[in-house]
Design a protein around this motif. Sequence first.
Motif, PDB file in Angstrom:
ATOM      1  N   THR A 189       0.849  -1.190   0.000  1.00  0.00           N
ATOM      2  CA  THR A 189       0.000   0.000   0.000  1.00  0.00           C
ATOM      3  C   THR A 189       0.886   1.240   0.000  1.00  0.00           C
ATOM      4  N   TYR A 194      -3.096   5.558   1.275  1.00  0.00           N
ATOM      5  CA  TYR A 194      -3.563   5.585   2.659  1.00  0.00           C
ATOM      6  C   TYR A 194      -3.947   6.996   3.099  1.00  0.00           C
ATOM      7  N   GLN A 195      -3.176   7.984   2.653  1.00  0.00           N
ATOM      8  CA  GLN A 195      -3.419   9.354   3.100  1.00  0.00           C
ATOM      9  C   GLN A 195      -4.511  10.069   2.312  1.00  0.00           C
ATOM     10  N   GLY A 220       8.047  -2.205   5.111  1.00  0.00           N
ATOM     11  CA  GLY A 220       7.737  -0.961   4.430  1.00  0.00           C
ATOM     12  C   GLY A 220       8.961  -0.172   4.012  1.00  0.00           C
ATOM     13  N   MET A 232       3.789   1.528   3.052  1.00  0.00           N
ATOM     14  CA  MET A 232       3.584   1.158   4.448  1.00  0.00           C
ATOM     15  C   MET A 232       4.083  -0.253   4.755  1.00  0.00           C
ATOM     16  N   PRO A 233       4.401  -0.523   6.019  1.00  0.00           N
ATOM     17  CA  PRO A 233       4.678  -1.913   6.419  1.00  0.00           C
ATOM     18  C   PRO A 233       3.456  -2.788   6.127  1.00  0.00           C
ATOM     19  N   PRO A 235       2.002  -5.387   7.713  1.00  0.00           N
ATOM     20  CA  PRO A 235       0.990  -5.572   8.767  1.00  0.00           C
ATOM     21  C   PRO A 235       0.133  -4.320   8.996  1.00  0.00           C
ATOM     22  N   THR A 236       0.737  -3.137   8.897  1.00  0.00           N
ATOM     23  CA  THR A 236      -0.017  -1.891   9.070  1.00  0.00           C
ATOM     24  C   THR A 236      -1.027  -1.715   7.950  1.00  0.00           C
ATOM     25  N   ALA A 237      -0.595  -2.012   6.717  1.00  0.00           N
ATOM     26  CA  ALA A 237      -1.489  -1.897   5.562  1.00  0.00           C
ATOM     27  C   ALA A 237      -2.678  -2.837   5.692  1.00  0.00           C
ATOM     28  N   ASN A 239      -3.867  -4.128   8.490  1.00  0.00           N
ATOM     29  CA  ASN A 239      -4.706  -3.753   9.640  1.00  0.00           C
ATOM     30  C   ASN A 239      -5.749  -2.699   9.296  1.00  0.00           C
ATOM     31  N   TYR A 240      -5.464  -1.868   8.284  1.00  0.00           N
ATOM     32  CA  TYR A 240      -6.487  -0.916   7.829  1.00  0.00           C
ATOM     33  C   TYR A 240      -7.748  -1.668   7.413  1.00  0.00           C
TER      34      TYR A 240
END
Length: 312
Positions: A189, A194-195, A220, A232-233, A235-237, A239-240
């Motif tokens: 991502t 994301y932003q 990321g 992005m990393p 896992p963070t991507a 988790n969204y």
Amino acid sequence: MIIFVSSNRVYVLRYRYKHHIKMKNSVIKCILSGMLFLAVLPLSAQKQETITFNINGMERSCVMYLPAGLKENAPLIFVIHGYGGFVDPKSYHMNPVADKYGFAVCYPKGIKDGRGNPCWNVGYPFQADMKVNDVEVLCKMAKLVQKKYKLSAKNTFLTGMSNGGEMCYLMAYSKQNTFAAVAPMAGLTLVWMYQKLEAPAPIPLFEVHGTKDHTSEWFGDLTNVGGWGAYMPVPTAVNYWVAKNRCLEEKVDSLPVKNKTNGHYVITHKFINGIHGNEVWLYEIINGPHAWPDADINTGEEIWKFFSKYVK
């Protein structure tokens, strides 16, 4: 005279009876032969062909694979290649899975960027001069394919590798109602997604990613060291989408790998009990590289296992 007539009637009756039996046996043999022929004849032959559509004033092509005996209104899976890649169904091993479970596969071809590489426009910095809207192109192509081959509009799904994986994320973030679920393989991502974007609706998502992927880094690249743009990393991507789908529980397990000697193993993270029954899956391939993950898992089987949960 009466005796002659009587014997003649007996002869005629016997002849008609024997003739009737012969005709009846012949008819039965014909019926059985016809039934046997129909039993071995497939409803339709297996087919793979390249087709071209005019979409938004441009010629866009894809390779279609239709299993033998495919039913009308069958599911459809789009498989999209990575950056600089090409359409090669054998690279993804999806066709045997399509044969087994009865769905069609579409392999679209990306257009070339300024570097001369076939790709999907996901907003990499070096794609700034690309004007094509590939979200729109893929959605329109899906509708054309559905109509041409009488495939399900409700059960159409999207998976892709690398740049194709980024396209899956961009599709999930976009206002579209064409693809019911997405499965990015080694996808990422980009920070701009994301932003600047807010997904209009929850959508099931399945990511498979190697922790030693040095093209699409697991942790990321927020400073754009790799040149793909900040991203992005993993896992963070993911988790969204866990939050977007309102998943309430995570189930962690392991998955057997094909090669037990290469130092790879798979941890599966399944986020379940989401809105509308949606789930988000993340398969973490420890020490896995940047690749379509067939060296470690039966990728096509796992993708269909996920998509089939959303067949209506």
